[in-house]
Design a protein around this motif. Structure first.
Motif, PDB file in Angstrom:
ATOM      1  N   ALA A   1       0.832  -1.205   0.000  1.00 25.23           N
ATOM      2  CA  ALA A   1       0.000   0.000   0.000  1.00 25.23           C
ATOM      3  C   ALA A   1       0.868   1.256   0.000  1.00 25.23           C
ATOM      4  N   THR A   2       1.940   1.242   0.768  1.00 20.49           N
ATOM      5  CA  THR A   2       2.832   2.404   0.804  1.00 20.49           C
ATOM      6  C   THR A   2       3.510   2.613  -0.539  1.00 20.49           C
ATOM      7  N   LEU A   3       3.995   1.525  -1.149  1.00 19.99           N
ATOM      8  CA  LEU A   3       4.625   1.643  -2.463  1.00 19.99           C
ATOM      9  C   LEU A   3       3.634   2.164  -3.503  1.00 19.99           C
ATOM     10  N   LEU A   4       2.409   1.679  -3.451  1.00 21.73           N
ATOM     11  CA  LEU A   4       1.408   2.136  -4.415  1.00 21.73           C
ATOM     12  C   LEU A   4       1.075   3.608  -4.210  1.00 21.73           C
ATOM     13  N   LEU A   5       0.982   4.054  -2.950  1.00 18.92           N
ATOM     14  CA  LEU A   5       0.702   5.470  -2.704  1.00 18.92           C
ATOM     15  C   LEU A   5       1.803   6.364  -3.267  1.00 18.92           C
ATOM     16  N   ILE A   6       3.034   5.894  -3.180  1.00 21.97           N
ATOM     17  CA  ILE A   6       4.150   6.686  -3.699  1.00 21.97           C
ATOM     18  C   ILE A   6       4.213   6.607  -5.213  1.00 21.97           C
ATOM     19  N   ALA A   7       3.951   5.437  -5.770  1.00 22.18           N
ATOM     20  CA  ALA A   7       4.194   5.217  -7.191  1.00 22.18           C
ATOM     21  C   ALA A   7       3.033   5.609  -8.098  1.00 22.18           C
ATOM     22  N   VAL A   8       1.811   5.534  -7.612  1.00 23.96           N
ATOM     23  CA  VAL A   8       0.665   5.779  -8.499  1.00 23.96           C
ATOM     24  C   VAL A   8       0.704   7.166  -9.145  1.00 23.96           C
ATOM     25  N   PRO A   9       1.023   8.243  -8.417  1.00 23.65           N
ATOM     26  CA  PRO A   9       1.093   9.536  -9.114  1.00 23.65           C
ATOM     27  C   PRO A   9       2.155   9.562 -10.207  1.00 23.65           C
ATOM     28  N   LEU A  10       3.273   8.882 -10.004  1.00 18.53           N
ATOM     29  CA  LEU A  10       4.336   8.870 -11.007  1.00 18.53           C
ATOM     30  C   LEU A  10       3.968   7.988 -12.191  1.00 18.53           C
ATOM     31  N   VAL A  11       3.229   6.918 -11.943  1.00 25.26           N
ATOM     32  CA  VAL A  11       2.784   6.060 -13.041  1.00 25.26           C
ATOM     33  C   VAL A  11       1.664   6.745 -13.805  1.00 25.26           C
ATOM     34  N   TRP A  12       0.801   7.413 -13.062  1.00 25.65           N
ATOM     35  CA  TRP A  12      -0.359   8.056 -13.676  1.00 25.65           C
ATOM     36  C   TRP A  12       0.062   9.263 -14.511  1.00 25.65           C
ATOM     37  N   ARG A  13       0.882  10.136 -13.939  1.00 24.06           N
ATOM     38  CA  ARG A  13       1.376  11.327 -14.643  1.00 24.06           C
ATOM     39  C   ARG A  13       2.891  11.367 -14.487  1.00 24.06           C
ATOM     40  N   PRO A  14       3.627  10.780 -15.437  1.00 26.38           N
ATOM     41  CA  PRO A  14       5.072  10.650 -15.251  1.00 26.38           C
ATOM     42  C   PRO A  14       5.828  11.972 -15.202  1.00 26.38           C
ATOM     43  N   HIS A  15       5.352  13.033 -15.842  1.00 26.89           N
ATOM     44  CA  HIS A  15       6.109  14.285 -15.883  1.00 26.89           C
ATOM     45  C   HIS A  15       5.226  15.470 -15.489  1.00 26.89           C
ATOM     46  N   PRO A  16       4.674  15.493 -14.268  1.00 30.67           N
ATOM     47  CA  PRO A  16       3.780  16.591 -13.899  1.00 30.67           C
ATOM     48  C   PRO A  16       4.508  17.862 -13.481  1.00 30.67           C
ATOM     49  N   ALA A  17       5.789  17.775 -13.171  1.00 32.13           N
ATOM     50  CA  ALA A  17       6.538  18.929 -12.668  1.00 32.13           C
ATOM     51  C   ALA A  17       7.756  19.163 -13.553  1.00 32.13           C
ATOM     52  N   PRO A  18       8.369  20.347 -13.408  1.00 34.89           N
ATOM     53  CA  PRO A  18       9.601  20.581 -14.151  1.00 34.89           C
ATOM     54  C   PRO A  18      10.662  19.549 -13.770  1.00 34.89           C
ATOM     55  N   PRO A  19      11.611  19.294 -14.691  1.00 34.05           N
ATOM     56  CA  PRO A  19      12.621  18.279 -14.384  1.00 34.05           C
ATOM     57  C   PRO A  19      13.427  18.632 -13.146  1.00 34.05           C
ATOM     58  N   ASN A  20      13.678  17.645 -12.335  1.00 32.85           N
ATOM     59  CA  ASN A  20      14.484  17.809 -11.127  1.00 32.85           C
ATOM     60  C   ASN A  20      15.855  17.195 -11.414  1.00 32.85           C
ATOM     61  N   PRO A  21      16.917  17.992 -11.347  1.00 31.49           N
ATOM     62  CA  PRO A  21      18.225  17.432 -11.698  1.00 31.49           C
ATOM     63  C   PRO A  21      18.686  16.311 -10.770  1.00 31.49           C
ATOM     64  N   GLY A  22      18.099  16.216  -9.597  1.00 31.55           N
ATOM     65  CA  GLY A  22      18.484  15.150  -8.676  1.00 31.55           C
ATOM     66  C   GLY A  22      17.787  13.839  -8.950  1.00 31.55           C
ATOM     67  N   LEU A  23      16.717  13.875  -9.729  1.00 30.48           N
ATOM     68  CA  LEU A  23      15.968  12.658 -10.022  1.00 30.48           C
ATOM     69  C   LEU A  23      16.074  12.347 -11.509  1.00 30.48           C
ATOM     70  N   GLN A  24      16.288  11.105 -11.824  1.00 28.24           N
ATOM     71  CA  GLN A  24      16.354  10.698 -13.218  1.00 28.24           C
ATOM     72  C   GLN A  24      14.979  10.217 -13.660  1.00 28.24           C
TER      73      GLN A  24
ATOM     74  N   TRP B   1       9.685  -3.951  -7.897  1.00 20.97           N
ATOM     75  CA  TRP B   1       9.676  -3.841  -6.429  1.00 20.97           C
ATOM     76  C   TRP B   1       8.605  -4.722  -5.807  1.00 20.97           C
ATOM     77  N   LEU B   2       7.409  -4.749  -6.418  1.00 17.36           N
ATOM     78  CA  LEU B   2       6.338  -5.585  -5.859  1.00 17.36           C
ATOM     79  C   LEU B   2       6.679  -7.068  -5.987  1.00 17.36           C
ATOM     80  N   THR B   3       7.304  -7.441  -7.106  1.00 15.78           N
ATOM     81  CA  THR B   3       7.720  -8.842  -7.267  1.00 15.78           C
ATOM     82  C   THR B   3       8.774  -9.209  -6.224  1.00 15.78           C
ATOM     83  N   ALA B   4       9.752  -8.331  -6.036  1.00 14.52           N
ATOM     84  CA  ALA B   4      10.791  -8.597  -5.032  1.00 14.52           C
ATOM     85  C   ALA B   4      10.192  -8.639  -3.631  1.00 14.52           C
ATOM     86  N   LEU B   5       9.268  -7.725  -3.346  1.00 12.04           N
ATOM     87  CA  LEU B   5       8.643  -7.689  -2.028  1.00 12.04           C
ATOM     88  C   LEU B   5       7.909  -8.984  -1.729  1.00 12.04           C
TER      89      LEU B   5
END
Length: 139
Positions: free
Chosen positions: A77-100, A111-115
């Protein structure tokens, strides 16, 4: 002890201020996520995980399996809460140089398979150790 607490409070306050300073330029883009995350957790994820845990508690054979599956559900549930916005809208904000930019859907699946592989392995090992300990007591 009081001096250590005061130093920890000062360090925590300074780090929180630094984090706020870093977040400030992206606050308009991140505000929805910062507000929606706790609301979705309390209104959706926590009740669903609780209900799933109750349902699985009646199906799973023993407390070892229930414990491992409950931990797996909470982490999922925690992984899904973090990941769903990124899966749903992959580029909603300006690029962050710290994140690829990456393939979040594939990353979430990995991650879910490994978990759940870890949950299965942990439950099997715990059950085996419990049976082994019970066999020693019976001798």
């Amino acid at each position: 002890m009081r001096t250590i607490r005061i130093l920890l409070l000062a360090a925590g306050t300074a780090l929180a201020g630094y984090g706020g300073w870093l977040l400030w330029p992206q606050l308009p883009y991140a505000a929805g996520w910062l507000i929606a995350g706790p609301v979705l957790h309390d209104a959706l994820a926590a009740p669903l995980v609780g209900l799933a845990g109750l349902a699985l508690g009646r199906v799973l054979p023993d407390r070892v399996w229930r414990r491992w599956v409950a931990a797996g559900l909470a982490i999922t549930a925690t992984l899904l809460l973090i990941a769903v916005p990124l899966v749903w809208r992959p580029h909603p904000a300006p690029p962050n140089p710290g994140l690829q930019d990456r393939d979040y859907t594939t990353g979430l699946a990995i991650w879910l398979t490994a978990l759940w592989t870890g949950v299965l392995a942990g439950a099997v090992v715990s059950r085996w150790r419990e049976r082994r300990a019970a066999a020693r007591i019976d001798r």
